[in-house]
Design an enzyme around this catalytic site. Sequence first.
Site, mmCIF file in Angstrom:
data_model
loop_
_atom_site.group_PDB
_atom_site.id
_atom_site.type_symbol
_atom_site.label_atom_id
_atom_site.label_comp_id
_atom_site.label_asym_id
_atom_site.label_seq_id
_atom_site.Cartn_x
_atom_site.Cartn_y
_atom_site.Cartn_z
ATOM 1 N N LYS A 1 -12.275 -1.602 0.131
ATOM 2 C CA LYS A 1 -11.473 -0.706 -0.707
ATOM 3 C C LYS A 1 -12.152 -0.542 -2.070
ATOM 4 O O LYS A 1 -13.138 0.159 -2.163
ATOM 5 C CB LYS A 1 -10.040 -1.225 -0.774
ATOM 6 C CG LYS A 1 -9.361 -0.978 0.586
ATOM 7 C CD LYS A 1 -7.943 -1.413 0.696
ATOM 8 C CE LYS A 1 -7.398 -0.967 2.045
ATOM 9 N NZ LYS A 1 -6.674 -1.999 2.766
ATOM 10 N N HIS B 1 -5.418 -4.449 -1.711
ATOM 11 C CA HIS B 1 -5.290 -3.358 -2.691
ATOM 12 C C HIS B 1 -5.304 -3.856 -4.141
ATOM 13 O O HIS B 1 -5.167 -3.056 -5.066
ATOM 14 C CB HIS B 1 -4.012 -2.550 -2.430
ATOM 15 C CG HIS B 1 -4.145 -1.613 -1.268
ATOM 16 N ND1 HIS B 1 -4.721 -0.367 -1.369
ATOM 17 C CD2 HIS B 1 -3.793 -1.752 0.031
ATOM 18 C CE1 HIS B 1 -4.700 0.229 -0.189
ATOM 19 N NE2 HIS B 1 -4.150 -0.595 0.678
ATOM 20 N N SER C 1 0.790 -1.229 0.000
ATOM 21 C CA SER C 1 0.000 0.000 0.000
ATOM 22 C C SER C 1 0.824 1.281 0.000
ATOM 23 O O SER C 1 0.323 2.325 -0.385
ATOM 24 C CB SER C 1 -0.944 -0.007 1.192
ATOM 25 O OG SER C 1 -0.197 -0.034 2.389
HETATM 26 C C1 LIG Z 1 -6.589 -2.275 4.164
HETATM 27 C C2 LIG Z 1 -5.971 -3.584 4.348
HETATM 28 C C3 LIG Z 1 -6.540 -4.531 5.203
HETATM 29 C C4 LIG Z 1 -7.749 -4.220 6.033
HETATM 30 O O1 LIG Z 1 -8.932 -4.229 5.302
HETATM 31 P P1 LIG Z 1 -10.278 -3.706 5.973
HETATM 32 O O2 LIG Z 1 -11.346 -4.344 5.182
HETATM 33 O O3 LIG Z 1 -10.263 -2.217 5.896
HETATM 34 O O4 LIG Z 1 -10.251 -4.185 7.379
HETATM 35 C C5 LIG Z 1 -5.952 -5.773 5.282
HETATM 36 N N1 LIG Z 1 -4.845 -6.077 4.574
HETATM 37 C C6 LIG Z 1 -4.260 -5.185 3.747
HETATM 38 C C7 LIG Z 1 -3.053 -5.590 2.972
HETATM 39 C C8 LIG Z 1 -4.797 -3.906 3.612
HETATM 40 O O5 LIG Z 1 -4.224 -3.029 2.792
#
Ligand SMILES: *Cc1c(COP(=O)(O)O)cnc(C)c1O
Length: 393
Positions: free
Chosen positions: A240, A209, A181
Amino acid sequence: MFKLEFLSQELGALREQGLFNIIRTIYGSQGAWFVVDGKKVLNLCSNNYLGFAGHPKLKEAAKKAIDEYGVGPGAVRSIAGTQSIHVELETKLSEFKHAQACIVFQAGFTANTAVIPAVTGRGDIIFSDELNHASIIDGCRLSRAQVVRYAHNDVGDLRQKIAEHKDSARRMLIITDGVFSMDGDIAPLPQIVEVADEFGAMVMVDDAHGEGVLGDSGRGIVNHFKLEGKVEIEVGTLSKAFGVMGGFVTGPEVLIDYLRQRGRPFLFSSGLTPADTAAAIAAVDVLLESDAVVRKLWDNAAYFQKGLKSAGFDTGRTQTPITPVMLGDEKLASDFSKKLFEKDIFAQSIGYPTVPRGKARIRCMLSAAHGKEDLDFAIEKFTETAKELGVLK
Ligand SMILES: *Cc1c(COP(=O)(O)O)cnc(C)c1O
């Protein structure tokens, strides 16, 4: 409450080190533009890659689901909280992902803390990319397995670490983020799978992502690399690109059956609301209908990254719509972000300890919701700010 005095000291220390996080309030819906602290700004911060957070079809589906199924699930999934709409979403996601089966959780974070401790325990070794997400780190801790970190995206180092440790492991699991990210780079999954097969290790990829972004119509990193059926555990998020809330695991039937019995957040915390669930189903439907929105996202990313590069910016090692604008110095990045905000652009600076010292940056998150005129505006304001701060001549 003097017993909590230590917390004021901790907060004071964070402020002194410039690590205190000021949390902005967004007014109205997520979109290309929104109002932050009374000011209308161009949004370059959200993970709303496809603009689904405000999509009319998703909103409509959520409203209808409330009328039909109510507002809450009423119980944990394993007792009386699995509604037909949850099953519908799981079936839809497993078809979309070309996987045998799927289980949905409350969030991507919870999915990781469910699946990792379910498949590993004492005596096992987890090989984890050093830049993996916090929820993977927490899932690993909960598992009580030994954790061996390998250098970021370095398959040579991974191979060496496995060779070193394999004799002391009952079972081995390799875990990687699909898309990282902070830099927007992609895990070398084909090479990871190769090493895993050589040593008999399981592979898990957390594609938070990459879901809705990589692969055919946004099917994710496993589809992108044509590795379907070769990765044991795929974790995804609905929070996301899907624009809603929730997380899921796809994989072989036996894995999902086991998670229904032993995934602790599934057993001990209630599931998604009907509105979330229906909106997520609608998100998959939109993607099944057409990949136009995914292509728009990638077009926007290419256009923006090209514009920044020809202005003289360094966008690091990104391979995805995550666009870091590398500035180096923490203070410079933070001043840059503040100046952008004055010019109606909301793009956050990211510095130590989220990224290594001296690698501070502005991280821009592109979306299919952005128009070309928005991106032109952003490139112009980035260039203007860089000149004012002496970053560009
Ligand atoms: C954002 C993210 C999460 C968490 O996801 P949510 O649905 O917001 O809890 C988990 N793993 C990675 C790699 C992320 O970027």
